[in-house]
Write a protein that holds these residues in place. Structure first.
Motif, short mmCIF file in Angstrom:
data_model
loop_
_atom_site.label_atom_id
_atom_site.label_comp_id
_atom_site.label_asym_id
_atom_site.label_seq_id
_atom_site.Cartn_x
_atom_site.Cartn_y
_atom_site.Cartn_z
N LEU A 123 0.82 -1.11 0.04
CA LEU A 123 0.09 0.12 0.05
C LEU A 123 0.72 1.33 0.05
CD1 LEU A 123 -2.69 -1.08 2.67
CD2 LEU A 123 -2.84 -1.48 0.18
N LEU A 124 0.56 2.25 -0.67
CA LEU A 124 1.24 3.51 -0.94
C LEU A 124 1.12 4.13 0.41
CD1 LEU A 124 2.57 5.23 -2.97
CD2 LEU A 124 0.65 6.61 -3.02
N LYS A 125 2.29 4.71 0.76
CA LYS A 125 2.69 5.68 2.00
C LYS A 125 3.04 7.06 1.45
CE LYS A 125 5.41 4.14 5.22
NZ LYS A 125 6.45 3.65 5.97
N ARG A 126 3.72 7.07 0.39
CA ARG A 126 3.90 8.46 -0.14
C ARG A 126 4.36 8.26 -1.60
NH1 ARG A 126 8.71 12.85 1.98
NH2 ARG A 126 8.35 14.48 0.44
N LEU A 127 3.88 9.55 -2.44
CA LEU A 127 4.13 9.53 -3.97
C LEU A 127 4.76 10.57 -4.13
CD1 LEU A 127 3.74 8.49 -6.89
CD2 LEU A 127 1.45 9.09 -6.63
N GLN A 128 5.74 10.61 -5.03
CA GLN A 128 6.37 11.91 -5.64
C GLN A 128 6.19 11.53 -7.11
OE1 GLN A 128 9.86 11.38 -3.00
NE2 GLN A 128 10.05 13.65 -2.81
N ALA A 129 5.89 12.25 -7.89
CA ALA A 129 5.69 12.10 -9.19
C ALA A 129 6.52 13.41 -9.87
CB ALA A 129 4.19 12.18 -9.73
N SER A 130 7.14 13.10 -10.97
CA SER A 130 7.96 13.94 -11.69
C SER A 130 7.63 14.05 -13.30
CB SER A 130 9.51 14.01 -11.55
OG SER A 130 10.06 12.52 -12.16
N GLY A 187 -6.26 1.50 -9.67
CA GLY A 187 -7.75 1.59 -9.30
C GLY A 187 -8.51 2.40 -10.02
N GLY A 188 -8.06 3.44 -10.84
CA GLY A 188 -8.79 4.13 -11.93
C GLY A 188 -9.12 5.51 -11.15
N ALA A 189 -8.38 5.73 -9.99
CA ALA A 189 -8.64 7.09 -9.30
C ALA A 189 -7.57 8.19 -10.15
CB ALA A 189 -8.13 6.97 -7.88
N VAL A 190 -8.26 9.35 -10.28
CA VAL A 190 -7.62 10.42 -11.16
C VAL A 190 -6.92 11.67 -10.21
CG1 VAL A 190 -7.72 12.02 -13.10
CG2 VAL A 190 -8.98 9.71 -13.02
N ALA A 191 -5.79 12.21 -10.40
CA ALA A 191 -5.27 13.17 -9.93
C ALA A 191 -4.88 14.02 -10.92
CB ALA A 191 -4.32 12.66 -8.70
N THR A 192 -5.34 15.59 -10.63
CA THR A 192 -4.97 16.52 -11.74
C THR A 192 -3.63 17.11 -11.10
OG1 THR A 192 -7.08 16.69 -12.59
CG2 THR A 192 -5.68 18.67 -12.97
N LEU A 193 -2.53 16.96 -11.95
CA LEU A 193 -1.30 17.70 -11.56
C LEU A 193 -1.08 19.22 -12.15
CD1 LEU A 193 1.07 14.52 -12.31
CD2 LEU A 193 -0.17 15.19 -10.20
N HIS A 194 -1.89 19.31 -13.46
CA HIS A 194 -1.52 20.67 -14.15
C HIS A 194 -2.85 20.80 -14.89
CE1 HIS A 194 0.54 23.82 -16.43
NE2 HIS A 194 -0.03 23.40 -17.28
N TYR A 235 5.60 16.54 -8.06
CA TYR A 235 4.47 16.77 -7.36
C TYR A 235 4.53 15.55 -6.21
CZ TYR A 235 2.93 18.90 -11.64
OH TYR A 235 3.13 19.51 -12.63
N ASP A 236 4.12 15.93 -4.84
CA ASP A 236 4.34 15.16 -3.70
C ASP A 236 3.09 15.08 -3.09
OD1 ASP A 236 5.28 13.90 -1.22
OD2 ASP A 236 7.14 14.67 -1.39
N SER A 237 2.77 13.92 -2.55
CA SER A 237 1.47 13.62 -1.87
C SER A 237 1.40 14.22 -0.68
CB SER A 237 1.31 11.98 -1.79
OG SER A 237 2.38 11.59 -1.08
N SER A 238 2.55 14.53 -0.02
CA SER A 238 2.61 15.30 1.25
C SER A 238 2.26 16.42 1.20
CB SER A 238 3.97 15.28 1.89
OG SER A 238 4.92 16.05 1.38
N SER A 239 2.23 17.48 -0.11
CA SER A 239 1.64 18.60 -0.12
C SER A 239 0.48 18.70 -1.34
CB SER A 239 2.81 19.29 -0.60
OG SER A 239 3.57 19.01 -1.83
N SER A 240 0.22 17.77 -2.03
CA SER A 240 -0.69 17.72 -3.10
C SER A 240 -1.77 17.08 -2.45
CB SER A 240 -0.30 17.18 -4.39
OG SER A 240 -1.33 17.13 -5.28
N ALA A 241 -3.00 17.64 -2.49
CA ALA A 241 -4.47 16.91 -2.05
C ALA A 241 -4.83 16.00 -3.17
CB ALA A 241 -5.43 18.09 -1.60
N ALA A 242 -4.58 16.22 -4.28
CA ALA A 242 -4.89 15.36 -5.65
C ALA A 242 -4.06 13.97 -5.26
CB ALA A 242 -4.59 15.86 -6.77
N LEU A 243 -2.87 14.17 -5.06
CA LEU A 243 -2.01 12.68 -4.88
C LEU A 243 -2.07 12.10 -3.78
CD1 LEU A 243 1.55 13.91 -6.43
CD2 LEU A 243 -0.36 12.28 -7.58
N ALA A 244 -2.62 12.95 -2.62
CA ALA A 244 -2.84 12.43 -1.27
C ALA A 244 -3.98 11.35 -1.24
CB ALA A 244 -3.26 13.58 -0.30
#
Length: 749
Positions: A528-535, A554-561, A575-584
Motif C-alpha cells: 500500500l502507498l505511503k507517499r508518492l512523488q511524481a515528476s 484502481g482508476g482514481a485520477v489526480a490532476t497535476l496541471h 508533485y508530492d502527496s505530502s503537499s498535494s491533495a490530489a496525490l494524497a
C-alpha cells in the motif's frame, strides 16, 4: 504446420470471383467465415464457397454462394461438434504421419517427443542444400521468376518488398552461423490441371516428376550421402490458398527416384508477383522440416492430447508460434532461446544461480542462453533480451523475456499444473496470462522492463514457482530500460520500501485534441502507498494549453496541471502527496498495476511531447486481511442447457485482487459434461472447468491463482467489491447434478 489466427485471406473459386474469408485453424482443421461472420464451406459441385449449415453437427453446404445474401435461417459463427472436429483432424493427421514414428507422437506437433524436438531426421547444422520447385496451374500463373525466388531464398542482402533478409540469411542469423541452408530453384513447371483440382489432390509427386524429367539431379540434395532428399520445397502460383491440400504445410511423402528417396517436404505459395514474396511461412515450415522444431502454439480446435481448450502458446514471440506472421511475414520473429538451445545453436550457457548477481544481457546474442536450472527433471527457466531491434522490431512488446521450460511439456496444455503444462511458457509481465486464455497473440505489457525492486519471485504474479507449485528459488529484479543491452538482478536484493519507476519513451501530444495521449508505467511491487512523488518533463511552447492527469491502478485520477502557466515554455515539475491533495488520495491504496499519465492539449497551434516522467513510491508491504465469501445455493443444474445456473457472492471490501482461491462442491454423475466459469464484478471471466474429467463423478476441488497458469490468474487486479458470479452449465444430455456450495477467498493487492 502453418496456423492462421483469424486473418482475412483471399480465395480463388473455380466458378466465381476471388473472395475474402476470415480463417482460423491449420491444415488439419480450419473454420472459414465471411467478413460478416457467416461460416463458409467449399462446395466442390458448384466450384464456389457457399454458406454452411449444420447437419448432425457437421458442416454442409446450403448451395448458396457467399457472394450473395445469406439464406433465411442460417446463423453466424457455426461450429461443428467436438467429435466431428476430432474425426476430421485424425483423418488428416494419420495421412501425414512421418515414417518411423508412433501415431501419438506424429499427432502431437505441439509436443516434442525427442528431447523437446520432433522425431525424425534432423538437419540443423552444416551446409544443407534444398530443392525448390516453382509450379503453375493450368488456370493460374505467376510473374514470380526463378531469379526472384533464388534471391528471396539465398540473397546476401535481400530486403526486397520489405523483407528483413533472405531465408538463408535468417537461419544463418538465428543459428549463429551453424546452419547454412541454401536452395536451388527450378521451374516454373505447368501442372496438368486447374488449381481447384489440387484442393483434393496433392501436387507434390507431379511437381517432382516434372523437375526430374527436366534433368534435375536429386543426388545434389543429399548432403549426408544417406540416399535421402534433404529438403524439398514446392511453391505454387497465385495467392496462398488456406484450403484443402493447398494449405501451406510440411509433411512426408515416400517416393523414390533412382538411389534417392524423398522424406519431408514443404508446400506453400509463391504469390501472384514478386511483391507478394515473404520469408515467414517458408522459414516456419523449414523449422519443422530441417530442425524438427515443434509448433509453439496450441491447436485447441480439436481434442488433441486430451485438451480441447484453445490458447495462443508462446504467441508472436517465436518463429514457431505465430511470429512467422509479423510484418506480414516479412520480418519473422527469431527462433526463441528455448528452441535454439535444443537445436544446439547456443555455444555459451550462462547459469543463473540462487545468489544475488547483477547481469547484462545483449540483444541478438543468439549463441548464448541464460538458464536457471531447478531441481525438477527437465524443468528450467530461460531469460532473453527481446527489445524491438533487428528481427524483434515488430514484436508486440519490448523488454526482458522470461520462459518457463520443460522438454516433456506440450503446448496444448495451458493448465500450468504438474501433469499438464506447456513446453515453453512466456511469463507475461502484466500477470494477465492473455496468451494462455487466447485473448491475443501478445500485447505491449508482456515483457519486463524498467522494474525497480523485485519483478519475479515465488509470490509475484506471474511467479517463478515450479509447475508443481513449489518455489523454484529464481528471483529477478532491478530490470533496466529495454535496450540493446539490458541489465537485471538475480537473487534477493536489499529490502526496501522505496520503489522508483519511470518511462523515458517520448510521446507526441496531439494538438487541440480532448482525448490527448497516454503514457503508462507498470508497477510490479505489491503493498500500500505511503507517499508518492511524481515528476514530469514535458516540452511544449504554451503550457497554458495543457491538462496533465495521473491515473492510478484502481482508476482514481489526480490532476497535476490544469491550464496554468500561460505562454510559458515546457513543464518540468515535481508533485508530492505530502503537499498535494490530489496525490494524497492515492495514499493507502495498492501500488501494484498500471499508472497512466494522461496529457491533453486543449488549444490549437502550439505543440509538444512528453519527454519522460517517473514516480518515487514509499510502500507499506504489510499484508492485507483475506476477504472471504461463500454460498450454499443447492441449485439443480439443468441437463443439456448452455444457460446453466448462476450463483452470486457479494463482497463489500474495497481494493483489488492480488490472489484468489475458489472452492467448489458439485454433485454430478459425469463431470465431463460441465463448463464452470467465474465472473468478476466487472464481467471478466475465468473458465475453471471446461468439460474435462470424462465420466468421473462429482467435482470437489479448490482452484488457486497461485498455481502456475491457473485460469484465475487473469483476475489479478480486478476490483474486489461487487458481485462475483459462478456459472455452471451441463452441455450434454443424460447425466445430471447439483451445485451444492462454493466459496471465494481473495488476498487484496
Amino acid at each position: 504446420m502453418s496456423a492462421i489466427f483469424g486473418e482475412t485471406l483471399t480465395f480463388g473459386q473455380r466458378n466465381g470471383p476471388d473472395i475474402q474469408l476470415k480463417v482460423t485453424g491449420d491444415e488439419f482443421y480450419a473454420v472459414h467465415e465471411t467478413l460478416h461472420g457467416y461460416t463458409a464451406v467449399s462446395d466442390s459441385d458448384r466450384g464456389q464457397f457457399c454458406y454452411a449449415m449444420l447437419n448432425d453437427g457437421v458442416f454442409v453446404s446450403t448451395g448458396v454462394p457467399v457472394t450473395g445474401p445469406a439464406p433465411a435461417g442460417v446463423t453466424r459463427h457455426l461450429r461443428e461438434t467436438l467429435a466431428v472436429r476430432h474425426r476430421r483432424f485424425e483423418a488428416r493427421r494419420v495421412r501425414s504421419q512421418p515414417r518411423g514414428t508412433s501415431v501419438a507422437h506424429s499427432a502431437a506437433l505441439s509436443f516434442g517427443p525427442s528431447n523437446g524436438l520432433l522425431e525424425g531426421r534432423r538437419l540443423s547444422s552444416g551446409p544443407v542444400r534444398g530443392l525448390t520447385i516453382l509450379v503453375e496451374f493450368r488456370d493460374v500463373q505467376t510473374t514470380v521468376t526463378q531469379a526472384d525466388l533464388e534471391e528471396m531464398l539465398n540473397g546476401a542482402n535481400y530486403t526486397r518488398n520489405g523483407n528483413f533478409c533472405s531465408a538463408r540469411e535468417y537461419f544463418r542469423i538465428v543459428s549463429s552461423g551453424k546452419l547454412d541452408y541454401s536452395n536451388d530453384v527450378v521451374g516454373p513447371f505447368r501442372l496438368a490441371h486447374d488449381r481447384s483440382h489440387y484442393l483434393t489432390t496433392l501436387l507434390v509427386k507431379e511437381a517432382l516428376d516434372l523437375a526430374v524429367a527436366s534433368g534435375v539431379d536429386l543426388t545434389r540434395y543429399d548432403s549426408r550421402r544417406e540416399g535421402i532428399l534433404d529438403a524439398l520445397n514446392i511453391m505454387y502460383a497465385g495467392q496462398t490458398q488456406y484450403d484443402g491440400e493447398l494449405w501451406p504445410h510440411n509433411s512426408t511423402i515416400d517416393l523414390r527416384y533412382g538411389s534417392i528417396s524423398t522424406n519431408l517436404y514443404l508446400l506453400t505459395s509463391a504469390g501472384r508477383n514478386a511483391s507478394e514474396l515473404s520469408i515467414g511461412t517458408f522459414c516456419h515450415e523449414n523449422g519443422h522440416l530441417l530442425c524438427r522444431f515443434p509448433d509453439m502454439y496450441d491447436y485447441g480446435a480439436v481434442n488433441r492430447e486430451g485438451d480441447g481448450v484453445k490458447s495462443a502458446g508462446i504467441g508472436a514471440y517465436c518463429l514457431m508460434g505465430s511470429g512467422n506472421h509479423l510484418n506480414s511475414g516479412r520480418t519473422p520473429s527469431p527462433v526463441c532461446s528455448y528452441l535454439r538451445d535444443l537445436a544446439g545453436w547456443c555455444d555459451s550457457e550462462i547459469e543463473l544461480g540462487d545468489g544475488s548477481a547483477q547481469l547484462e544481457i545483449e540483444h541478438g546474442a543468439y549463441d548464448t542462453v541464460y538458464k536457471y536450472k531447478t531441481g525438477a527433471p527437465n524443468e528450467y527457466f530461460i531469460v532473453e533480451n527481446r527489445c524491438k531491434l533487428g528481427l524483434d522490431q515488430h514484436l508486440p512488446a519490448s523488454g526482458l523475456a522470461v520462459y518457463h521450460c520443460d522438454t516433456n511439456g506440450s503446448n496444448e496444455f495451458q493448465d500450468g499444473v504438474g501433469s499438464r503444462h506447456y513446453q515453453c511458457r512466456l511469463l507475461q509481465a502484466d500477470g494477465h496470462d492473455d496468451l494462455e486464455h487466447n485473448v491475443n497473440q501478445g500485447d505491449g505489457s508482456d515483457l519486463f522492463g524498467n522494474v525497480a525492486g523485485t519483478a519475479l519471485s515465488h509470490d509475484t504474479r506471474p511467479s517463478t514457482r515450479l509447475w508443481s507449485g513449489a518455489d523454484s528459488g529464481l528471483v529477478i529484479g532491478e530490470i533496466g530500460v529495454p535496450d540493446n543491452k539490458m541489465r537485471f538482478r538475480t537473487g534477493e536484493g536489499a529490502p526496501t520500501g522505496a520503489v522508483h519507476v519511470e518511462n523515458t519513451t517520448p510521446v507526441t501530444i496531439p494538438d487541440n485534441n480532448p482525448d490527448g495521449v497516454r503514457s503508462k508505467i507498470s508497477v510490479a511491487a505489491g503493498g500500500l502507498l505511503k507517499r508518492l512523488q511524481a515528476s514530469v518533463n514535458i516540452s511544449h511552447t504554451y503550457i497554458g494549453d495543457l491538462v496533465v492527469e495521473l491515473v492510478g491502478p484502481g482508476g482514481a485520477v489526480a490532476t497535476l496541471h490544469k491550464r496554468s502557466g500561460g505562454n510559458s515554455d515546457n513543464l518540468v515539475a515535481s508533485y508530492d502527496s505530502s503537499s498535494s491533495a490530489a496525490l494524497a488520495a492515492f495514499v493507502g491504496k495498492p501500488v501494484q498495476g498500471d499508472w497512466v499519465l494522461n496529457v491533453r492539449d486543449l488549444e490549437g497551434q502550439d505543440v509538444g511531447r512528453i519527454e519522460r516522467w517517473g514516480m518515487d513510491l514509499q510502500v507499506d508491504g504489510a499484508a492485507a486481511a483475506v476477504v472471504r465469501g461463500e454460498a450454499a445455493p443447492d441449485l439443480r443444474i439443468p441437463d443439456a442447457s448452455a444457460a446453466g445456473v448462476t450463483s452470486v457472492i457479494a463482497l463489500a471490501q474495497a481494493g483489488s485482487v492480488r490472489s484468489i482461491k475458489v472452492a467448489l462442491d458439485i454433485t454430478h454423475t459425469y463431470i465431463g459434461d460441465l463448463r464452470i466459469e467465474l465472473l468478476s464484478p466487472t464481467g471478466r471471466g475465468a473458465v475453471l472447468h471446461g468439460q474435462l474429467g470424462g465420466g468421473q463423478d462429482n467435482l470437489k476441488a479448490t482452484f488457486d491463482s497461485a498455481t502456475p497458469l491457473s485460469p484465475l490468474s487473469g483476475l489479478a487486479g480486478q476490483p474486489i467489491q461487487g458481485n462475483w458470479t459462478l456459472r455452471v452449465a451441463d452441455l450434454a444430455p443424460v447425466d445430471q447434478g447439483t451445485l451444492n456450495q462454493w466459496s471465494v477467498e481473495i488476498v487484496p493487492a
